[in-house]
Scaffold this motif. Structure first.
Motif, PDB file in Angstrom:
ATOM      1  N   ASP A   8       0.816  -1.222   0.000  1.00 62.02           N
ATOM      2  CA  ASP A   8       0.000   0.000   0.000  1.00 62.02           C
ATOM      3  C   ASP A   8       0.851   1.274   0.000  1.00 62.02           C
ATOM      4  O   ASP A   8       0.370   2.356   0.317  1.00 62.02           O
ATOM      5  CB  ASP A   8      -0.930   0.006   1.227  1.00 62.02           C
ATOM      6  N   GLU A   9       2.107   1.134  -0.405  1.00 57.79           N
ATOM      7  CA  GLU A   9       3.034   2.261  -0.270  1.00 57.79           C
ATOM      8  C   GLU A   9       2.629   3.497  -1.089  1.00 57.79           C
ATOM      9  O   GLU A   9       2.738   4.629  -0.619  1.00 57.79           O
ATOM     10  CB  GLU A   9       4.417   1.710  -0.643  1.00 57.79           C
ATOM     11  N   MET A  10       2.099   3.277  -2.288  1.00 57.82           N
ATOM     12  CA  MET A  10       1.739   4.439  -3.112  1.00 57.82           C
ATOM     13  C   MET A  10       0.516   5.157  -2.553  1.00 57.82           C
ATOM     14  O   MET A  10       0.391   6.376  -2.667  1.00 57.82           O
ATOM     15  CB  MET A  10       1.501   4.006  -4.556  1.00 57.82           C
ATOM     16  N   ILE A  11      -0.384   4.409  -1.934  1.00 61.29           N
ATOM     17  CA  ILE A  11      -1.566   5.023  -1.333  1.00 61.29           C
ATOM     18  C   ILE A  11      -1.144   5.857  -0.121  1.00 61.29           C
ATOM     19  O   ILE A  11      -1.518   7.022   0.007  1.00 61.29           O
ATOM     20  CB  ILE A  11      -2.581   3.930  -0.916  1.00 61.29           C
ATOM     21  N   ARG A  12      -0.299   5.245   0.731  1.00 64.15           N
ATOM     22  CA  ARG A  12       0.141   5.958   1.941  1.00 64.15           C
ATOM     23  C   ARG A  12       0.937   7.209   1.616  1.00 64.15           C
ATOM     24  O   ARG A  12       0.886   8.204   2.322  1.00 64.15           O
ATOM     25  CB  ARG A  12       0.983   5.021   2.827  1.00 64.15           C
ATOM     26  N   MET A  13       1.683   7.183   0.505  1.00 65.79           N
ATOM     27  CA  MET A  13       2.508   8.343   0.150  1.00 65.79           C
ATOM     28  C   MET A  13       1.733   9.392  -0.639  1.00 65.79           C
ATOM     29  O   MET A  13       2.289  10.418  -1.026  1.00 65.79           O
ATOM     30  CB  MET A  13       3.733   7.880  -0.661  1.00 65.79           C
ATOM     31  N   GLY A  14       0.448   9.108  -0.894  1.00 63.85           N
ATOM     32  CA  GLY A  14      -0.366  10.069  -1.632  1.00 63.85           C
ATOM     33  C   GLY A  14      -0.022  10.124  -3.111  1.00 63.85           C
ATOM     34  O   GLY A  14      -0.233  11.133  -3.782  1.00 63.85           O
ATOM     35  N   LEU A  15       0.538   9.026  -3.638  1.00 62.81           N
ATOM     36  CA  LEU A  15       0.988   9.016  -5.041  1.00 62.81           C
ATOM     37  C   LEU A  15      -0.010   8.331  -5.972  1.00 62.81           C
ATOM     38  O   LEU A  15       0.125   8.387  -7.181  1.00 62.81           O
ATOM     39  CB  LEU A  15       2.341   8.296  -5.149  1.00 62.81           C
ATOM     40  N   GLY A  16      -1.005   7.635  -5.413  1.00 66.60           N
ATOM     41  CA  GLY A  16      -1.952   6.923  -6.267  1.00 66.60           C
ATOM     42  C   GLY A  16      -2.963   6.190  -5.417  1.00 66.60           C
ATOM     43  O   GLY A  16      -2.888   6.197  -4.185  1.00 66.60           O
TER      44      GLY A  16
END
Ligand SMILES: [Zn+2]
Ligand SMILES: [Zn+2]
Length: 294
Positions: free
Chosen positions: A221-229
């Motif tokens: 879930d890294e992209m969700i947590r970083m606000g990237l997607g």
């Protein structure tokens, strides 16, 4: 001997990615961490004849940066073939750069060739000079003198531009494949996209001299947590590195190298605790220009 050069170690978009202001992209722009171009690998059994696995949009720059692939005469190239592991834009768009009337062989499954044929622009890569060879799963082909390859299905999905309303991400068929390379008794595996690790895939990997594996995201879930997607890694057809390290820990593999790393992945920063953790677990973090001789 098998010689391998990582032409590009990043996933689609590269590092930095043009529209991304994440920590890693900003660090790459500022020169604090090495930039990486998009995923591609060159392989040879003799150092003179080369195959390229996936033609990334960065291939013009990648070839220029790699002396082994420079022309050896006015119009003579060491490039003998290009093999595609799926139809994603970051793996095929470089074919447009390779259109300048030089012969080489293009290998892919029927499903991947169909995706190419649906795009009229790719007709610029003339099929009389660049014959399209359809490769069946588990069929062995000769990519260059002394270098053979076998394609095998891995869990994945269709390219983003072919996605419909419902997307199956554990699809096992001709749309996403891994490559088993053999030369002089050495065996290397290239799997830049893989959504899961079933037991049959572990068996295939076990005993390899080299594994180059999907390192797209550190955590699902890294992209969700970083606000990237909005998408998880699995939804994009990539299992997270933390799972890969765990799932493959008991296998007998000569060298383990992460490739196809997204710019959001913290391990792309060599000084990160995640890079240290991967290395502690026996993995190397791929980088542009990395050379491996087996
Ligand atoms: Zn990709
Ligand atoms: Zn970024």
């Amino acid at each position: 001997m098998m010689r391998i050069i990582l032409l590009g170690a990043a996933a689609g978009g590269g590092l930095p990615q043009w529209n991304c202001g994440c920590v890693n992209c900003n660090a790459a722009r500022a020169g604090r961490i090495p930039p990486m171009s998009q995923s591609s690998v060159a392989v040879s059994a003799d150092g003179e004849n080369w195959a390229v696995l996936n033609a990334s949009p960065d291939i013009r720059y990648q070839l220029a940066a790699t002396p082994a692939l420079h022309p050896v005469g006015p119009r003579q190239m060491p490039l003998r073939s290009v093999l595609l592991t799926n139809g994603d834009i970051d793996h095929v768009a470089g074919l447009l750069t390779l259109r300048e009337s030089r012969p080489f062989a293009l290998y892919a499954t029927a499903a991947i060739h169909e995706a190419l044929a649906d795009n009229p622009m790719l007709a610029a890569v003339r099929s009389d000079l660049v014959p399209r060879h359809v490769v069946a799963l588990d069929q062995t082909i000769q990519l260059a003198p002394g270098l053979s390859a076998t394609l095998f299905a891995v869990p994945g999905k269709v390219p983003l531009y072919q996605e419909g309303e419902v997307v199956e991400t554990g699809l096992v068929g001709e749309t996403t494949v891994g490559v088993e390379l053999r030369a002089k008794g050495r065996r290397a595996l290239y799997i830049p996209g893989c959504a899961d690790m079933p037991d049959w895939l572990k068996s295939r990997i076990d005993g390899a001299d080299l594994l180059m594996f999907d390192g797209t995201l550190w955590e699902d879930d890294e992209m969700i947590r970083m606000g990237l997607g909005q998408k998880t890694g699995r939804r994009m057809g990539h299992m997270p590195v933390v799972q890969t390290i765990r799932d493959l820990s008991g296998l007998d593999i000569g060298r383990r190298v992460f490739v196809h790393m997204n710019n959001s992945n913290p391990q792309t920063d060599p000084a990160s605790p995640q890079a240290a953790e991967a290395e502690t677990q026996g993995w190397q973090i791929g980088h542009d220009g990395m050379e491996i001789t087996l």
